[in-house]
Every structure is written in structure tokens, then in C-alpha cells.
Design a protein around this motif. Sequence first.
Motif, PDB file in Angstrom:
ATOM      1  N   ASP A 153       0.873  -1.176   0.000  1.00  0.00           N
ATOM      2  CA  ASP A 153       0.000   0.000   0.000  1.00  0.00           C
ATOM      3  C   ASP A 153       0.912   1.228   0.000  1.00  0.00           C
ATOM      4  N   GLU A 154       0.833   2.019  -1.053  1.00  0.00           N
ATOM      5  CA  GLU A 154       1.735   3.156  -1.207  1.00  0.00           C
ATOM      6  C   GLU A 154       1.643   4.153  -0.048  1.00  0.00           C
ATOM      7  N   ALA A 155       0.428   4.434   0.403  1.00  0.00           N
ATOM      8  CA  ALA A 155       0.255   5.400   1.500  1.00  0.00           C
ATOM      9  C   ALA A 155       0.829   4.859   2.804  1.00  0.00           C
ATOM     10  N   ALA A 156       0.610   3.583   3.074  1.00  0.00           N
ATOM     11  CA  ALA A 156       1.145   2.978   4.300  1.00  0.00           C
ATOM     12  C   ALA A 156       2.662   2.930   4.253  1.00  0.00           C
ATOM     13  N   ASP A 157       3.233   2.604   3.103  1.00  0.00           N
ATOM     14  CA  ASP A 157       4.693   2.586   2.967  1.00  0.00           C
ATOM     15  C   ASP A 157       5.280   3.984   3.136  1.00  0.00           C
ATOM     16  N   ARG A 158       4.604   4.994   2.613  1.00  0.00           N
ATOM     17  CA  ARG A 158       5.073   6.375   2.746  1.00  0.00           C
ATOM     18  C   ARG A 158       5.075   6.795   4.218  1.00  0.00           C
ATOM     19  N   LEU A 159       4.041   6.377   4.971  1.00  0.00           N
ATOM     20  CA  LEU A 159       3.992   6.694   6.397  1.00  0.00           C
ATOM     21  C   LEU A 159       5.196   6.085   7.112  1.00  0.00           C
ATOM     22  N   LEU A 160       5.548   4.857   6.764  1.00  0.00           N
ATOM     23  CA  LEU A 160       6.711   4.210   7.376  1.00  0.00           C
ATOM     24  C   LEU A 160       7.992   4.977   7.064  1.00  0.00           C
ATOM     25  N   GLU A 161       8.082   5.529   5.875  1.00  0.00           N
ATOM     26  CA  GLU A 161       9.257   6.316   5.480  1.00  0.00           C
ATOM     27  C   GLU A 161       9.320   7.646   6.217  1.00  0.00           C
ATOM     28  N   ASP A 162       8.156   8.270   6.429  1.00  0.00           N
ATOM     29  CA  ASP A 162       8.103   9.631   6.940  1.00  0.00           C
ATOM     30  C   ASP A 162       7.983   9.740   8.457  1.00  0.00           C
ATOM     31  N   ASP A 163       7.497   8.697   9.119  1.00  0.00           N
ATOM     32  CA  ASP A 163       7.205   8.788  10.542  1.00  0.00           C
ATOM     33  C   ASP A 163       7.940   7.702  11.313  1.00  0.00           C
ATOM     34  N   PRO A 164       8.967   8.071  12.078  1.00  0.00           N
ATOM     35  CA  PRO A 164       9.728   7.067  12.830  1.00  0.00           C
ATOM     36  C   PRO A 164       8.869   6.259  13.801  1.00  0.00           C
ATOM     37  N   LEU A 165       7.836   6.880  14.385  1.00  0.00           N
ATOM     38  CA  LEU A 165       6.962   6.151  15.303  1.00  0.00           C
ATOM     39  C   LEU A 165       6.210   5.049  14.563  1.00  0.00           C
ATOM     40  N   ALA A 166       5.748   5.345  13.361  1.00  0.00           N
ATOM     41  CA  ALA A 166       5.052   4.337  12.565  1.00  0.00           C
ATOM     42  C   ALA A 166       5.974   3.157  12.276  1.00  0.00           C
ATOM     43  N   LEU A 167       7.208   3.447  11.916  1.00  0.00           N
ATOM     44  CA  LEU A 167       8.166   2.374  11.640  1.00  0.00           C
ATOM     45  C   LEU A 167       8.431   1.557  12.899  1.00  0.00           C
ATOM     46  N   LEU A 168       8.577   2.210  14.030  1.00  0.00           N
ATOM     47  CA  LEU A 168       8.809   1.504  15.288  1.00  0.00           C
ATOM     48  C   LEU A 168       7.629   0.601  15.643  1.00  0.00           C
ATOM     49  N   ILE A 169       6.415   1.116  15.501  1.00  0.00           N
ATOM     50  CA  ILE A 169       5.223   0.306  15.783  1.00  0.00           C
ATOM     51  C   ILE A 169       5.196  -0.909  14.861  1.00  0.00           C
ATOM     52  N   GLY A 170       5.475  -0.701  13.591  1.00  0.00           N
ATOM     53  CA  GLY A 170       5.510  -1.814  12.646  1.00  0.00           C
ATOM     54  C   GLY A 170       6.545  -2.852  13.024  1.00  0.00           C
ATOM     55  N   MET A 171       7.715  -2.397  13.448  1.00  0.00           N
ATOM     56  CA  MET A 171       8.778  -3.330  13.836  1.00  0.00           C
ATOM     57  C   MET A 171       8.378  -4.140  15.063  1.00  0.00           C
ATOM     58  N   LEU A 172       7.730  -3.493  16.014  1.00  0.00           N
ATOM     59  CA  LEU A 172       7.289  -4.207  17.210  1.00  0.00           C
ATOM     60  C   LEU A 172       6.210  -5.230  16.873  1.00  0.00           C
ATOM     61  N   LEU A 173       5.265  -4.834  16.035  1.00  0.00           N
ATOM     62  CA  LEU A 173       4.194  -5.755  15.665  1.00  0.00           C
ATOM     63  C   LEU A 173       4.701  -6.903  14.804  1.00  0.00           C
ATOM     64  N   ASP A 174       5.770  -6.663  14.064  1.00  0.00           N
ATOM     65  CA  ASP A 174       6.336  -7.698  13.194  1.00  0.00           C
ATOM     66  C   ASP A 174       6.787  -8.924  13.985  1.00  0.00           C
ATOM     67  N   GLN A 175       7.024  -8.746  15.270  1.00  0.00           N
ATOM     68  CA  GLN A 175       7.421  -9.869  16.116  1.00  0.00           C
ATOM     69  C   GLN A 175       6.228 -10.759  16.469  1.00  0.00           C
ATOM     70  N   GLN A 176       5.014 -10.243  16.240  1.00  0.00           N
ATOM     71  CA  GLN A 176       3.806 -10.940  16.677  1.00  0.00           C
ATOM     72  C   GLN A 176       2.890 -11.399  15.545  1.00  0.00           C
ATOM     73  N   ILE A 177       2.879 -10.666  14.447  1.00  0.00           N
ATOM     74  CA  ILE A 177       1.947 -10.952  13.351  1.00  0.00           C
ATOM     75  C   ILE A 177       2.700 -10.904  12.022  1.00  0.00           C
TER      76      ILE A 177
END
Length: 70
Positions: free
Chosen positions: A8-32
Amino acid sequence: MKLALTGDEAADRLLEDDPLALLIGMLLDQQIPMEKAFHSPFELKERLEGRLDASEIAAMEPDDLRALFA
């Protein structure tokens, strides 16, 4: 840097632009699964009325936060 983690282009852009979004994604990646984990910050931001703010999230009641993630 271009991240292509969600399909999803918008979701990927958020990960690029927002460090908190990337951190949340990294934490969730351990679970799902990875795609869902890294798309979840985008969904959370939408549920938080367009704001992804660590202090606002931290101040939320645990049950309210759980409901947003569910």
C-alpha cells in the motif's frame, strides 16, 4: 529511501516519513505477519483521526487503546 513493505503506497510512505510508525511496525512484526504488522501503523493513524502521536497514545486508557488495535 523507498520502503515497500505493505503493498500500500500510502502505508509505505507513512513508514518512510514517521519514525513512530516504523517503530510500531517493527514491534508488531514480532507478533503478526510482516505485511499486516507494517500496515497497522497506517490503520492506527486513521483510527486516531489522522494523528500518530506517542504522547497521545501513551495517555490513552488501556482498554481504549486495545479497541483501536483490534
